[in-house]
Motif scaffolding. Structure first.
Motif, PDB file in Angstrom:
ATOM      1  N   LEU A 198      44.947  41.447  31.542  1.00  0.00           N
ATOM      2  CA  LEU A 198      45.583  40.195  30.782  1.00  0.00           C
ATOM      3  C   LEU A 198      46.799  39.643  31.124  1.00  0.00           C
ATOM      4  O   LEU A 198      47.070  38.574  31.275  1.00  0.00           O
ATOM      5  N   VAL A 199      47.665  40.816  31.291  1.00  0.00           N
ATOM      6  CA  VAL A 199      49.069  40.379  31.678  1.00  0.00           C
ATOM      7  C   VAL A 199      49.090  39.721  33.043  1.00  0.00           C
ATOM      8  O   VAL A 199      49.690  38.563  33.156  1.00  0.00           O
ATOM      9  N   VAL A 200      48.176  40.076  34.056  1.00  0.00           N
ATOM     10  CA  VAL A 200      48.115  39.374  35.272  1.00  0.00           C
ATOM     11  C   VAL A 200      47.521  37.895  35.362  1.00  0.00           C
ATOM     12  O   VAL A 200      47.964  36.948  35.670  1.00  0.00           O
ATOM     13  N   LYS A 201      46.489  38.115  34.169  1.00  0.00           N
ATOM     14  CA  LYS A 201      46.089  36.609  34.108  1.00  0.00           C
ATOM     15  C   LYS A 201      46.930  35.640  33.425  1.00  0.00           C
ATOM     16  O   LYS A 201      47.196  34.431  33.687  1.00  0.00           O
ATOM     17  N   MET A 202      47.736  36.170  32.485  1.00  0.00           N
ATOM     18  CA  MET A 202      48.848  35.394  31.964  1.00  0.00           C
ATOM     19  C   MET A 202      49.998  34.854  33.050  1.00  0.00           C
ATOM     20  O   MET A 202      50.215  33.812  32.693  1.00  0.00           O
ATOM     21  N   LEU A 203      50.350  35.759  33.816  1.00  0.00           N
ATOM     22  CA  LEU A 203      51.153  35.124  34.848  1.00  0.00           C
ATOM     23  C   LEU A 203      50.714  34.465  36.108  1.00  0.00           C
ATOM     24  O   LEU A 203      51.506  33.649  36.351  1.00  0.00           O
ATOM     25  N   SER A 204      49.429  34.527  36.343  1.00  0.00           N
ATOM     26  CA  SER A 204      48.903  33.836  37.444  1.00  0.00           C
ATOM     27  C   SER A 204      47.945  32.739  37.135  1.00  0.00           C
ATOM     28  O   SER A 204      47.449  31.919  38.055  1.00  0.00           O
TER      29      SER A 204
END
Length: 231
Positions: A198-204
């Motif tokens: 979820l963090v990766v999706k938030m940032l990218s």
């Protein structure tokens, strides 16, 4: 998206998970975890920080800055926050436990399987934001007998202490603390495999509306954004 047009505002525990994944050039503000105890103060602090970020953001062809909020609904502390001069993006989750586990569905699954769980992360332990960290001060204030009684009542419905491992950092000290704390308060210790998904999706991006609230410039974050037909 231009990295210079992206900024992160997150609490001290969530930023811990984001830092290893943060692309170069992305600005960030870290807010005190203690703001969670006062949703109105959290809301006002977020709004003031958003205004500060927008005022100091470089101009990128007139495109609005995108600010990633490292928060969930957080006792409705984000409700009413306005996207003034920017786009706001945040995960559609109740709180940061779902962020650490990788999704709202993962959190719901854990809650259904083991409802009596107190969750810990390295960040929570280090900022001293757990009730376990307050035990010694409670003893000093009320005496050992009353402190034991208070904690027994507080933890009456808890059976498990779960340490979430997202794989972002070494957990040796946090694991030792969690095991010791579980023994001290009569809870079963378990280590859960978390996720940075979820963090990766938030940032990218892209920000799927099933997983994220996207508040365009001029908009306001609403409770319905979290519990509407998509939730």
């Amino acid at each position: 998206m231009e990295r210079t047009n992206l900024h992160v505002i997150a609490c001290a525990t969530v930023i811990e998970e984001m830092l290893p994944l943060l692309p170069p050039g992305v600005g960030r503000h870290t807010l005190d975890f203690g703001l969670h105890t006062d949703p109105n103060r959290l809301r006002m602090t977020l709004q003031a920080t958003i205004a500060e970020v927008v005022a100091n953001a470089p101009k990128c062809g007139g495109a609005p800055i995108t600010i990633i909020l490292g928060y969930g609904l957080c006792s409705q502390g984000v409700v009413g926050v306005r996207a003034e001069g920017c786009r706001l993006v945040l995960p559609r989750v109740d709180d940061c436990i779902a962020i650490f586990l990788g999704s709202r569905d993962a959190y719901r699954g854990e809650a259904a399987r083991e409802p009596g769980t107190y969750y810990l992360t390295k960040g929570w332990i280090e900022v001293g934001s757990t009730p376990f960290a307050e035990f010694d001060r409670t003893v000093e204030r009320f005496g050992a007998e009353r402190a034991e009684r208070l904690y027994s009542e507080m933890l009456n419905n808890y059976t498990r202490l779960a340490l979430i491992d997202t794989g972002s950092y070494a957990l040796d000290k946090a694991r030792e603390y969690a095991r010791r704390t579980a023994r001290r308060f009569g809870l079963r210790f378990e280590e859960l495999v978390g996720s940075t998904e979820l963090v990766v999706k938030m940032l990218s991006g892209p920000w799927d509306p099933e997983e994220f609230v996207v508040c365009e410039p001029g908009g306001v974050i609403r409770l319905e954004d979290f519990y509407g037909s998509r939730g």
